[in-house]
Design an enzyme around this catalytic site. Sequence first.
Site, PDB file in Angstrom:
ATOM      1  N   GLU A  90       0.864  -1.188   0.000  1.00  0.00           N
ATOM      2  CA  GLU A  90       0.000   0.000   0.000  1.00  0.00           C
ATOM      3  C   GLU A  90       0.891   1.225   0.000  1.00  0.00           C
ATOM      4  O   GLU A  90       2.006   1.181   0.524  1.00  0.00           O
ATOM      5  CB  GLU A  90      -0.853   0.045   1.275  1.00  0.00           C
ATOM      6  CG  GLU A  90      -1.862  -1.062   1.393  1.00  0.00           C
ATOM      7  CD  GLU A  90      -2.612  -0.994   2.738  1.00  0.00           C
ATOM      8  OE1 GLU A  90      -2.283  -0.129   3.575  1.00  0.00           O
ATOM      9  OE2 GLU A  90      -3.506  -1.818   2.935  1.00  0.00           O
ATOM     10  N   LYS A 121       2.449   4.395   1.476  1.00  0.00           N
ATOM     11  CA  LYS A 121       2.602   4.926   2.838  1.00  0.00           C
ATOM     12  C   LYS A 121       2.436   6.435   2.743  1.00  0.00           C
ATOM     13  O   LYS A 121       3.336   7.145   2.294  1.00  0.00           O
ATOM     14  CB  LYS A 121       3.970   4.580   3.433  1.00  0.00           C
ATOM     15  CG  LYS A 121       4.108   5.006   4.893  1.00  0.00           C
ATOM     16  CD  LYS A 121       5.442   4.574   5.479  1.00  0.00           C
ATOM     17  CE  LYS A 121       5.507   4.692   6.999  1.00  0.00           C
ATOM     18  NZ  LYS A 121       5.222   5.997   7.539  1.00  0.00           N
ATOM     19  N   ARG A 158      -2.292   9.601  11.124  1.00  0.00           N
ATOM     20  CA  ARG A 158      -3.096   8.403  11.280  1.00  0.00           C
ATOM     21  C   ARG A 158      -4.325   8.739  12.105  1.00  0.00           C
ATOM     22  O   ARG A 158      -4.230   9.370  13.156  1.00  0.00           O
ATOM     23  CB  ARG A 158      -2.272   7.345  11.994  1.00  0.00           C
ATOM     24  CG  ARG A 158      -2.947   5.994  12.068  1.00  0.00           C
ATOM     25  CD  ARG A 158      -1.984   4.993  12.688  1.00  0.00           C
ATOM     26  NE  ARG A 158      -2.482   3.641  12.592  1.00  0.00           N
ATOM     27  CZ  ARG A 158      -1.712   2.569  12.640  1.00  0.00           C
ATOM     28  NH1 ARG A 158      -0.415   2.686  12.771  1.00  0.00           N
ATOM     29  NH2 ARG A 158      -2.232   1.370  12.565  1.00  0.00           N
ATOM     30  N   ARG A 183      -2.720   8.572  16.523  1.00  0.00           N
ATOM     31  CA  ARG A 183      -1.857   7.404  16.719  1.00  0.00           C
ATOM     32  C   ARG A 183      -1.578   7.188  18.206  1.00  0.00           C
ATOM     33  O   ARG A 183      -1.477   6.079  18.677  1.00  0.00           O
ATOM     34  CB  ARG A 183      -0.546   7.647  15.977  1.00  0.00           C
ATOM     35  CG  ARG A 183       0.443   6.532  16.065  1.00  0.00           C
ATOM     36  CD  ARG A 183       1.731   7.028  15.442  1.00  0.00           C
ATOM     37  NE  ARG A 183       2.761   6.014  15.416  1.00  0.00           N
ATOM     38  CZ  ARG A 183       3.458   5.628  16.463  1.00  0.00           C
ATOM     39  NH1 ARG A 183       3.214   6.136  17.639  1.00  0.00           N
ATOM     40  NH2 ARG A 183       4.404   4.719  16.329  1.00  0.00           N
ATOM     41  N   GLU A 189      -5.486   7.422   6.871  1.00  0.00           N
ATOM     42  CA  GLU A 189      -4.472   8.461   6.959  1.00  0.00           C
ATOM     43  C   GLU A 189      -5.116   9.731   6.398  1.00  0.00           C
ATOM     44  O   GLU A 189      -5.596   9.735   5.255  1.00  0.00           O
ATOM     45  CB  GLU A 189      -3.250   8.029   6.127  1.00  0.00           C
ATOM     46  CG  GLU A 189      -2.020   8.851   6.331  1.00  0.00           C
ATOM     47  CD  GLU A 189      -1.170   8.493   7.557  1.00  0.00           C
ATOM     48  OE1 GLU A 189      -1.557   7.616   8.361  1.00  0.00           O
ATOM     49  OE2 GLU A 189      -0.121   9.124   7.720  1.00  0.00           O
ATOM     50  N   PHE A 213      -7.362   2.571   5.240  1.00  0.00           N
ATOM     51  CA  PHE A 213      -6.548   1.379   4.993  1.00  0.00           C
ATOM     52  C   PHE A 213      -6.920   0.167   5.840  1.00  0.00           C
ATOM     53  O   PHE A 213      -6.402  -0.905   5.625  1.00  0.00           O
ATOM     54  CB  PHE A 213      -5.043   1.690   5.092  1.00  0.00           C
ATOM     55  CG  PHE A 213      -4.572   2.193   6.431  1.00  0.00           C
ATOM     56  CD1 PHE A 213      -4.320   1.322   7.471  1.00  0.00           C
ATOM     57  CD2 PHE A 213      -4.361   3.553   6.632  1.00  0.00           C
ATOM     58  CE1 PHE A 213      -3.872   1.784   8.695  1.00  0.00           C
ATOM     59  CE2 PHE A 213      -3.906   4.033   7.855  1.00  0.00           C
ATOM     60  CZ  PHE A 213      -3.660   3.139   8.890  1.00  0.00           C
ATOM     61  N   ARG A 218       4.212  -3.852  17.362  1.00  0.00           N
ATOM     62  CA  ARG A 218       5.022  -3.574  16.178  1.00  0.00           C
ATOM     63  C   ARG A 218       5.552  -4.925  15.749  1.00  0.00           C
ATOM     64  O   ARG A 218       6.247  -5.592  16.492  1.00  0.00           O
ATOM     65  CB  ARG A 218       6.185  -2.653  16.547  1.00  0.00           C
ATOM     66  CG  ARG A 218       6.946  -2.147  15.324  1.00  0.00           C
ATOM     67  CD  ARG A 218       8.106  -1.273  15.716  1.00  0.00           C
ATOM     68  NE  ARG A 218       7.729   0.000  16.301  1.00  0.00           N
ATOM     69  CZ  ARG A 218       7.341   1.073  15.603  1.00  0.00           C
ATOM     70  NH1 ARG A 218       7.251   1.016  14.290  1.00  0.00           N
ATOM     71  NH2 ARG A 218       7.039   2.184  16.219  1.00  0.00           N
ATOM     72  N   LYS A 249       7.537  -1.429   6.720  1.00  0.00           N
ATOM     73  CA  LYS A 249       7.515  -0.163   5.982  1.00  0.00           C
ATOM     74  C   LYS A 249       8.816  -0.022   5.210  1.00  0.00           C
ATOM     75  O   LYS A 249       9.886  -0.327   5.729  1.00  0.00           O
ATOM     76  CB  LYS A 249       7.266   1.026   6.900  1.00  0.00           C
ATOM     77  CG  LYS A 249       8.197   1.125   8.063  1.00  0.00           C
ATOM     78  CD  LYS A 249       7.886   2.345   8.923  1.00  0.00           C
ATOM     79  CE  LYS A 249       8.661   2.279  10.214  1.00  0.00           C
ATOM     80  NZ  LYS A 249       8.492   3.405  11.087  1.00  0.00           N
TER      81      LYS A 249
HETATM   82  P1  ATP Z   1       6.839   6.667  10.909  1.00  0.00           P
HETATM   83  O1  ATP Z   1       7.788   7.365  11.825  1.00  0.00           O
HETATM   84  O2  ATP Z   1       7.511   6.000   9.763  1.00  0.00           O
HETATM   85  O3  ATP Z   1       5.649   7.473  10.524  1.00  0.00           O
HETATM   86  P2  ATP Z   1       5.485   5.384  13.057  1.00  0.00           P
HETATM   87  O4  ATP Z   1       6.433   5.026  14.155  1.00  0.00           O
HETATM   88  O5  ATP Z   1       4.596   6.543  13.256  1.00  0.00           O
HETATM   89  O6  ATP Z   1       6.297   5.478  11.709  1.00  0.00           O
HETATM   90  P3  ATP Z   1       4.974   2.908  11.959  1.00  0.00           P
HETATM   91  O7  ATP Z   1       4.155   1.759  12.313  1.00  0.00           O
HETATM   92  O8  ATP Z   1       6.413   2.680  12.038  1.00  0.00           O
HETATM   93  O9  ATP Z   1       4.556   4.150  12.805  1.00  0.00           O
HETATM   94  O10 ATP Z   1       4.572   3.363  10.489  1.00  0.00           O
HETATM   95  C1  ATP Z   1       3.233   3.337  10.171  1.00  0.00           C
HETATM   96  C2  ATP Z   1       2.677   4.734  10.083  1.00  0.00           C
HETATM   97  O11 ATP Z   1       2.562   5.096   8.727  1.00  0.00           O
HETATM   98  C3  ATP Z   1       1.270   4.734  10.614  1.00  0.00           C
HETATM   99  O12 ATP Z   1       1.255   5.135  11.960  1.00  0.00           O
HETATM  100  C4  ATP Z   1       0.498   5.661   9.706  1.00  0.00           C
HETATM  101  O13 ATP Z   1       0.430   6.948  10.260  1.00  0.00           O
HETATM  102  C5  ATP Z   1       1.341   5.761   8.466  1.00  0.00           C
HETATM  103  N1  ATP Z   1       0.720   5.164   7.272  1.00  0.00           N
HETATM  104  C6  ATP Z   1       0.668   5.749   6.065  1.00  0.00           C
HETATM  105  N2  ATP Z   1       0.108   4.964   5.153  1.00  0.00           N
HETATM  106  C7  ATP Z   1      -0.238   3.821   5.779  1.00  0.00           C
HETATM  107  C8  ATP Z   1      -0.845   2.621   5.350  1.00  0.00           C
HETATM  108  N3  ATP Z   1      -1.191   2.411   4.085  1.00  0.00           N
HETATM  109  N4  ATP Z   1      -1.018   1.653   6.281  1.00  0.00           N
HETATM  110  C9  ATP Z   1      -0.650   1.833   7.559  1.00  0.00           C
HETATM  111  N5  ATP Z   1      -0.072   2.954   8.010  1.00  0.00           N
HETATM  112  C10 ATP Z   1       0.144   3.942   7.141  1.00  0.00           C
END
Ligand code: ATP
Length: 588
Positions: A250, A252, A257, A272, A302, A342, A417, A423
């Site tokens: 998907e 990103k 979020r 989040r 998102e 999503f 996690r 990612k």
């Molecule tokens: P990052 O610092 O990379 O944003 P994070 O620590 O906030 O990461 P992660 O689980 O590592 O959280 O990365 C997922 C984040 O990416 C989610 O919290 C969401 O906000 C974002 N995101 C964007 N597109 C998507 C998607 N298609 N599916 C899930 N999460 C997504």
Amino acid sequence: MKFSILADSLNKMELTAKRLELTQYLVELFGNTPQDVVSKIVYLLQGKIRPDFEGIELGVAEKLAMKAIAKSSGNTIKKIEEEYRKRGDLGQAATKILEKKTQTTFLVENITVERVYETLFKIAKLEGTRSQDMKIKYISSLLNDATPLEASYILKILLGTLRLGVAENTVMDALAIAYTGSKENRKALEHAYNVSSDLGKVAETIASKGLKGVEEFEITLFNPIRPMLADRVKSEEESIEKMGIEFAAEYKLDGERVQLHVEGEKVALFSRSLENISKYYPDIIEKIPKALLADQAILEAEAVAINENTGEFLPFQELMHRRRKYKIEKAVLQYPITVNFFDVLYYNGKSCLEIEYRQRRKLLEKIVKEDDFAKHVPMTIVKTENDIEDFLENSINSGCEGLMLKMLDKPYQAGSRGKYWLKLKREYRNELGDSLDLIVIGAFFGKGRRTGRYGTLLLASYDEDTDTFTSICKVGTGFTDEKLDQLYQILSDKVTIKRNPRIDSEMEADVWFEPELVIEVVASEITLSPIHKAARDVIRKDAGLALRFPKFTGKIRVEKFVEDASTNEEVVTLYKLQKKVAHDKSLM
Ligand code: ATP
């Protein structure tokens, strides 16, 4: 329940950092707690009165607490400030001051946990012009009847300075032992916590209904579910190694979020970090019910700022303009968004967490009718490195950060996690390969153009083992004038007279902050450092790790808890990875 029982436990807990001992003290405490008080005890242990998502904050400032101590003890504010400076902790200063008083008066009341809790609750709810006076009145009435030790803990809870180092996992261990006789049963508690984000409610359930009650714990609409998170991968090749022969990719998206809870026209939005963010998105609240074919649903999306003319995605910073106290309606018009769905976690009375990804996605596409505002996140099934590369290219060209890769046959793992989601971000924005999210702990005043603002910030990573914030670098580059102003405003509210005890730094800053703000930085490499405290002694004795040439990326990560910042474990992994890359290159 007598408050002294809790105060004695807190006192013992503060003196140890050993998880086993902490667990033991908690088990004893729960053993002395009546069923109907357990949830209150659990909130208070975390320095709260309700779960975070309800947004009930105590918000008592030091000045106000000092006035209450003055009122109870008959001392002047000046005297209290003096004692505070000497001891570095207002709770301890109060103990000292009130000890003198108790030598001359008799205590008539036995204060209870229930009374303290109810009073704190009332304080948190107070609003309006007379609220400050009322707060002082409530606090000093508690302090009047409290022993010095009790008073010190009441103040620590009020000021948010109770630092026990008890992580949620430790509380769950203790609950499992106290109410089921075995730590093994923690899994059931964890599940209940992950679907409710309310540890007090979980505690109350195990105490009143036992393990069976917890096992039957169900998702409740408008109680946020703890989000599933993703591990990082660095390449298409590594993605295939980890995900297998076929999986979903998907886009990103680079937005915020949002977890949407919907029942008819009623909508609530959680971030989040599970904060209720409904007020920032009146457009979502208004438009989404019309786009859904469901009576009840919990969905994840998102929210991304867009260019209204071209429909292009804009970076996260654009969206953050919506985080304002006033004139939100204007910001909604100025910074339009789309909501890109999503996942679906709950649908018409039933949990979807156990359903495999493939089916959840199908259901999501059925429930959400796409229009100009509501979208499905672009998704495709990939098999080869080429497939991933092509889709990644498309995603970046549309202004996204990279890809989220998801296993097709796996459930939604709330609160963890894991390996089921990965990612992949393409452009390695710096030689280190990824950015770090770090906590702002201190600052140095600026010179020249930056006079009157903070010129350089002192940053820390999070140490999960000790629950502390360890200094890792100073950062002075990457700041625009606008960002400097914005940071100055945000940070001015967080200045502390005494450094927070969870901060671990040898460097002396001009000002110290409550560790509450996370910002994103990139750097050229990680080096050993005799001064900084991150991962001290892990790679080499008497040395910590530090960032070389750190640069602020412009992202203020308001949606992150400080405990979600980059951990020392991650820093060590990055350090080792960079060593490995250097070694591999030298062999080429
Ligand atoms: P990052 O610092 O990379 O944003 P994070 O620590 O906030 O990461 P992660 O689980 O590592 O959280 O990365 C997922 C984040 O990416 C989610 O919290 C969401 O906000 C974002 N995101 C964007 N597109 C998507 C998607 N298609 N599916 C899930 N999460 C997504």
